[in-house]
Scaffold this motif. Structure first.
Motif, PDB file in Angstrom:
ATOM      1  N   ILE A 294      22.614  66.503  -5.274  1.00  0.00           N
ATOM      2  CA  ILE A 294      22.266  65.337  -4.442  1.00  0.00           C
ATOM      3  C   ILE A 294      21.078  64.598  -5.078  1.00  0.00           C
ATOM      4  O   ILE A 294      21.045  63.365  -5.093  1.00  0.00           O
ATOM      5  CB  ILE A 294      21.974  65.762  -2.986  1.00  0.00           C
ATOM      6  CG1 ILE A 294      23.255  66.338  -2.363  1.00  0.00           C
ATOM      7  CG2 ILE A 294      21.479  64.577  -2.155  1.00  0.00           C
ATOM      8  CD1 ILE A 294      23.105  66.858  -0.938  1.00  0.00           C
ATOM      9  N   GLN A 295      20.143  65.357  -5.661  1.00  0.00           N
ATOM     10  CA  GLN A 295      19.013  64.715  -6.350  1.00  0.00           C
ATOM     11  C   GLN A 295      19.505  63.867  -7.533  1.00  0.00           C
ATOM     12  O   GLN A 295      18.965  62.796  -7.804  1.00  0.00           O
ATOM     13  CB  GLN A 295      18.004  65.762  -6.854  1.00  0.00           C
ATOM     14  CG  GLN A 295      17.198  66.440  -5.743  1.00  0.00           C
ATOM     15  CD  GLN A 295      16.458  65.444  -4.849  1.00  0.00           C
ATOM     16  OE1 GLN A 295      15.907  64.456  -5.323  1.00  0.00           O
ATOM     17  NE2 GLN A 295      16.476  65.699  -3.538  1.00  0.00           N
ATOM     18  N   ALA A 301      21.032  56.260  -8.079  1.00  0.00           N
ATOM     19  CA  ALA A 301      20.878  55.170  -7.112  1.00  0.00           C
ATOM     20  C   ALA A 301      19.508  54.504  -7.236  1.00  0.00           C
ATOM     21  O   ALA A 301      19.328  53.378  -6.780  1.00  0.00           O
ATOM     22  CB  ALA A 301      21.075  55.707  -5.697  1.00  0.00           C
ATOM     23  N   GLY A 302      18.549  55.213  -7.833  1.00  0.00           N
ATOM     24  CA  GLY A 302      17.182  54.693  -7.888  1.00  0.00           C
ATOM     25  C   GLY A 302      16.491  54.859  -6.544  1.00  0.00           C
ATOM     26  O   GLY A 302      15.572  54.122  -6.192  1.00  0.00           O
ATOM     27  N   TRP A 303      16.927  55.831  -5.774  1.00  0.00           N
ATOM     28  CA  TRP A 303      16.449  56.019  -4.399  1.00  0.00           C
ATOM     29  C   TRP A 303      15.342  57.067  -4.362  1.00  0.00           C
ATOM     30  O   TRP A 303      15.445  58.115  -4.998  1.00  0.00           O
ATOM     31  CB  TRP A 303      17.635  56.483  -3.549  1.00  0.00           C
ATOM     32  CG  TRP A 303      17.317  56.901  -2.132  1.00  0.00           C
ATOM     33  CD1 TRP A 303      17.227  58.173  -1.651  1.00  0.00           C
ATOM     34  CD2 TRP A 303      17.109  56.047  -1.002  1.00  0.00           C
ATOM     35  NE1 TRP A 303      16.979  58.168  -0.304  1.00  0.00           N
ATOM     36  CE2 TRP A 303      16.895  56.856   0.129  1.00  0.00           C
ATOM     37  CE3 TRP A 303      17.075  54.641  -0.834  1.00  0.00           C
ATOM     38  CZ2 TRP A 303      16.674  56.349   1.400  1.00  0.00           C
ATOM     39  CZ3 TRP A 303      16.850  54.149   0.444  1.00  0.00           C
ATOM     40  CH2 TRP A 303      16.648  54.986   1.547  1.00  0.00           C
ATOM     41  N   ASN A 304      14.281  56.762  -3.625  1.00  0.00           N
ATOM     42  CA  ASN A 304      13.215  57.731  -3.442  1.00  0.00           C
ATOM     43  C   ASN A 304      13.311  58.312  -2.030  1.00  0.00           C
ATOM     44  O   ASN A 304      13.026  57.624  -1.042  1.00  0.00           O
ATOM     45  CB  ASN A 304      11.867  57.030  -3.652  1.00  0.00           C
ATOM     46  CG  ASN A 304      10.708  58.018  -3.555  1.00  0.00           C
ATOM     47  OD1 ASN A 304      10.808  59.042  -2.877  1.00  0.00           O
ATOM     48  ND2 ASN A 304       9.618  57.705  -4.229  1.00  0.00           N
ATOM     49  N   LYS A 308      11.906  56.683   1.250  1.00  0.00           N
ATOM     50  CA  LYS A 308      13.136  56.086   1.774  1.00  0.00           C
ATOM     51  C   LYS A 308      13.290  54.621   1.340  1.00  0.00           C
ATOM     52  O   LYS A 308      13.615  53.748   2.137  1.00  0.00           O
ATOM     53  CB  LYS A 308      13.183  56.176   3.304  1.00  0.00           C
ATOM     54  CG  LYS A 308      13.268  57.604   3.801  1.00  0.00           C
ATOM     55  CD  LYS A 308      13.617  57.602   5.273  1.00  0.00           C
ATOM     56  CE  LYS A 308      13.516  58.977   5.840  1.00  0.00           C
ATOM     57  NZ  LYS A 308      14.526  59.857   5.924  1.00  0.00           N
ATOM     58  N   THR A 309      13.022  54.394   0.051  1.00  0.00           N
ATOM     59  CA  THR A 309      13.239  53.052  -0.509  1.00  0.00           C
ATOM     60  C   THR A 309      13.902  53.188  -1.876  1.00  0.00           C
ATOM     61  O   THR A 309      13.809  54.241  -2.519  1.00  0.00           O
ATOM     62  CB  THR A 309      11.902  52.301  -0.743  1.00  0.00           C
ATOM     63  OG1 THR A 309      11.026  53.183  -1.456  1.00  0.00           O
ATOM     64  CG2 THR A 309      11.276  51.834   0.543  1.00  0.00           C
ATOM     65  N   LYS A 315      21.702  52.831 -11.619  1.00  0.00           N
ATOM     66  CA  LYS A 315      22.729  52.655 -12.654  1.00  0.00           C
ATOM     67  C   LYS A 315      24.021  53.353 -12.202  1.00  0.00           C
ATOM     68  O   LYS A 315      23.973  54.294 -11.415  1.00  0.00           O
ATOM     69  CB  LYS A 315      22.241  53.203 -14.002  1.00  0.00           C
ATOM     70  CG  LYS A 315      21.854  54.671 -14.015  1.00  0.00           C
ATOM     71  CD  LYS A 315      21.528  55.080 -15.443  1.00  0.00           C
ATOM     72  CE  LYS A 315      21.371  56.565 -15.619  1.00  0.00           C
ATOM     73  NZ  LYS A 315      20.310  57.331 -15.376  1.00  0.00           N
ATOM     74  N   PRO A 316      25.154  52.824 -12.660  1.00  0.00           N
ATOM     75  CA  PRO A 316      26.422  53.400 -12.189  1.00  0.00           C
ATOM     76  C   PRO A 316      26.619  54.840 -12.686  1.00  0.00           C
ATOM     77  O   PRO A 316      26.123  55.207 -13.748  1.00  0.00           O
ATOM     78  CB  PRO A 316      27.485  52.475 -12.777  1.00  0.00           C
ATOM     79  CG  PRO A 316      26.818  51.740 -13.881  1.00  0.00           C
ATOM     80  CD  PRO A 316      25.365  51.708 -13.589  1.00  0.00           C
TER      81      PRO A 316
END
Ligand code: HEC
Ligand code: HEC
Ligand code: HEC
Ligand code: HEC
Ligand code: HEC
Ligand code: HEC
Length: 423
Positions: A294-295, A301-304, A308-309, A315-316
């Motif tokens: 999941i990490q 996704a570039g998600w932190n 939560k941003t 990148k795909p």
């Protein structure tokens, strides 16, 4: 003269022996008539003890309306499917796939097949219960005996060779006792019988691999590459019952089924940051670190997850494509899924039970064409209303009503014409 005769007999014996082995005939000699008939006619769609394209055959007769029902069913499938309530129900349960009929099988043949299915015991009856009684998510073991047969064949061949050697030594001994002078011993690499034997073995192997290789060019049944994220269909489509179309919506409406983009994953995984389900056992027997996977998704996704941003550019995910038809073949998902109402599993296997996706069908021309020959066109939708895609086939509809035929196969609407699949 005697020697030539002996050489001949020996060679002949070796040849017969090899023929027997290579056909593996004697390995199957014990298996029943029912098993052979099952494998030849039914195994492409049925398994004895689990649902496949059709229902499990074990206990079928006990579920059916009467003991004789099955004879009528196998001899007249297509008309039964239209008239018999139990058959109709079965067909709906199997996603509208209609069975091929077998008018030539005798009642005794059918009894033998069903007997085989009832007596069938799976090879490795393993339960997937983990420590502490927790059930775990793992792939259903496949029962591929090819390797076993290969090893058995090899062992038998070696035993055979030793016996031949012993035999010739014994003969030599008796000859000597009788006062017959034995011929000069020939080193084994110049022994004609062995050379012949070697040639035959090489010939069989070369032939086998040539044919397999040529037919398999560009085909990759069973292909299962390592993906950039260890995404588990059994967790998503199986345990959590997420619809295939949620992620592969294209299968319903367009040519391509499509693989979901990262933002589709993030619809759920903004919230689901930890995996709390049953342990996932990978194909190699080790347990997956699902949270680490999941990490990886968050990295793409570039998600932190803490803030939560999306604080980095995304990148795909470069998923490796598993199914690949050659460019000269036209295949359209929506035509099969929406119009033909063929279940995903008929072509892709039980994806909802797979840990990692594996190519289930060989995608050969024979595979496409055989299905078109045996599968009926669905004139009605789920609710029994006319399937609007077939309004152009009014004529067939009328013909069915007039009882000209019981049903219309894909072949009858042109599904085996070369131009339909080839540009
Ligand atoms: C092309 C695929 C296919 C082949 C080949 C096939 N079947 Fe079937 N069979 C099905 C499907 C699908 C059903 C469920 C009914 C339907 O949808 O038509 C079924 C249903 C049945 C049933 C009824 C099961 C029940 O639960 O009552 C029996 C019995 C059966 N098949 C026996 C056989 C035998 C015996 C053979 C080989 C001689 C065979 N089938 C070959 C696809 C197939
Ligand atoms: C949560 C999203 C999701 C769901 C639900 C899902 N899939 Fe997938 N599917 C994926 C992703 C991501 C891949 C690419 C990675 C892989 O091959 O596992 C994929 C790959 C595949 C492939 C192989 C594609 C190729 O490369 O040739 C098939 C076939 C497939 N899915 C069928 C199904 C079926 C059938 C279902 C329903 C039983 C289903 N999927 C449910 C996300 C999903
Ligand atoms: C009639 C057989 C058939 C059915 C039914 C079917 N597929 Fe496919 N699927 C294929 C073939 C053939 C390919 C390879 C297509 C190619 O290479 O152009 C494929 C490819 C895929 C791929 C890879 C992406 C793509 O479009 O090439 C996914 C994902 C997929 N299928 C999912 C599904 C799902 C989900 C369903 C059910 C809703 C489904 N399929 C129903 C035959 C089928
Ligand atoms: C509809 C909601 C949904 C979507 C969309 C979704 N997931 Fe999941 N995902 C889940 C659920 C539910 C779990 C299991 C959580 C649990 O059991 O604790 C999960 C588990 C996982 C896991 C851990 C188990 C495993 O499969 O390795 C990974 C990794 C994962 N998802 C990746 C993805 C990726 C990549 C995508 C997009 C292709 C995706 N998910 C799309 C709901 C979703
Ligand atoms: C499991 C059964 C099945 C398999 C396998 C299958 N098809 Fe089909 N196919 C159907 C059905 C059912 C239809 C009828 C839908 C319709 O009328 O358009 C159909 C229709 C078609 C049509 C339209 C025919 C026409 O006359 O309009 C084409 C083209 C086609 N399939 C190509 C393929 C190709 C290429 C493959 C192999 C890669 C394939 N199919 C494999 C069941 C199958
Ligand atoms: C239902 C779809 C379908 C129909 C109808 C069809 N083909 Fe094919 N054909 C295929 C597929 C799929 C392949 C790719 C096979 C592979 O990759 O192994 C193929 C491959 C071929 C090849 C390449 C050689 C090979 O076997 O790989 C030739 C030549 C060919 N087809 C000719 C024909 C001719 C001639 C007809 C009409 C009699 C025809 N096809 C009808 C689906 C079809």
């Amino acid at each position: 003269m005697n020697q030539v005769k002996r050489l001949f007999t020996k060679t002949f014996a070796v040849f017969i022996f090899l023929t027997l082995i290579s056909s593996q005939g004697f390995l199957y000699a014990q298996s029943s008539n029912g098993e052979a008939l099952f494998k030849a006619n039914c195994a492409s769609c049925h398994k004895p003890d689990e649902k496949y394209v059709g229902p499990a055959l074990k206990g079928a007769r006990d579920r059916e309306p009467s003991k004789d029902w099955v004879y009528k069913w196998i001899h007249n499938t297509t008309s039964m499917v239209m008239t018999d309530p139990y058959a109709k129900k079965l067909k709906d349960e199997m996603g509208g796939v209609v069975m091929t009929e077998f008018p030539d099988l005798s009642n005794a043949d059918i009894d033998a097949i069903l007997q085989y299915a009832n007596d069938f015991k799976p090879a490795g009856t393993a339960t997937t219960t983990g420590p502490g009684g927790a059930t775990s998510v793992s792939a259903t073991p496949s029962s591929d005996n090819t390797v076993l047969y290969g090893i058995l064949t090899l062992i038998l061949a070696v035993v055979g060779l030793i016996l031949l050697q012993v035999n010739s030594n014994l003969k030599k001994l008796t000859d000597e006792k009788d006062g017959i002078k034995s011929p000069q011993p020939v080193p084994f690499y110049r022994n004609k019988a062995y050379l012949l034997l070697l040639t035959i073995v090489l010939f069989i192997f070369a032939g086998y691999f040539l044919v397999e290789g040529a037919m398999g060019l560009g085909r990759q049944q069973g292909y299962q590459p390592n993906q950039p994220i260890y995404f588990v269909h059994k967790v998503h489509a199986g345990v959590n019952q997420i619809s295939c179309l949620y992620c592969h919506g294209g299968a319903q409406d367009s040519k391509h089924a499509t693989i979901p983009a990262v933002n589709v994953c993030m619809n759920c995984h903004k919230a689901i940051k930890e995996y709390a389900g049953a342990p996932i056992i990978k194909e190699d027997g080790t347990t997956l670190d699902a949270n680490a996977e999941i990490q990886k998704l968050y990295k793409y996704a570039g998600w932190n997850p803490d803030t939560k941003t999306y604080d980095k550019p995304g990148k795909p995910i470069e998923w490796i494509k598993i199914h690949n038809l050659p460019d000269f073949v036209y295949f359209n998902h929506s035509q099969h899924v929406k119009v033909g109402r063929v279940a995903c599993q008929t072509c892709h296997g039980e994806i909802q039970n797979m840990i990692q996706v594996k190519q289930f069908s060989d995608l050969s021309m024979g595979w496409c064409v055989n299905c078109h020959r045996t599968t009926n066109v669905q004139f009605n939708d789920d609710k029994g209303n006319g399937n609007k895609f077939y309004s152009i086939y009014e004529k067939f509809h009328q013909d069915i009503k007039d009882k000209k035929y019981d049903s219309v196969t894909v072949q009858m609407i042109g599904g085996t014409e070369c131009g339909k699949c080839h540009y």
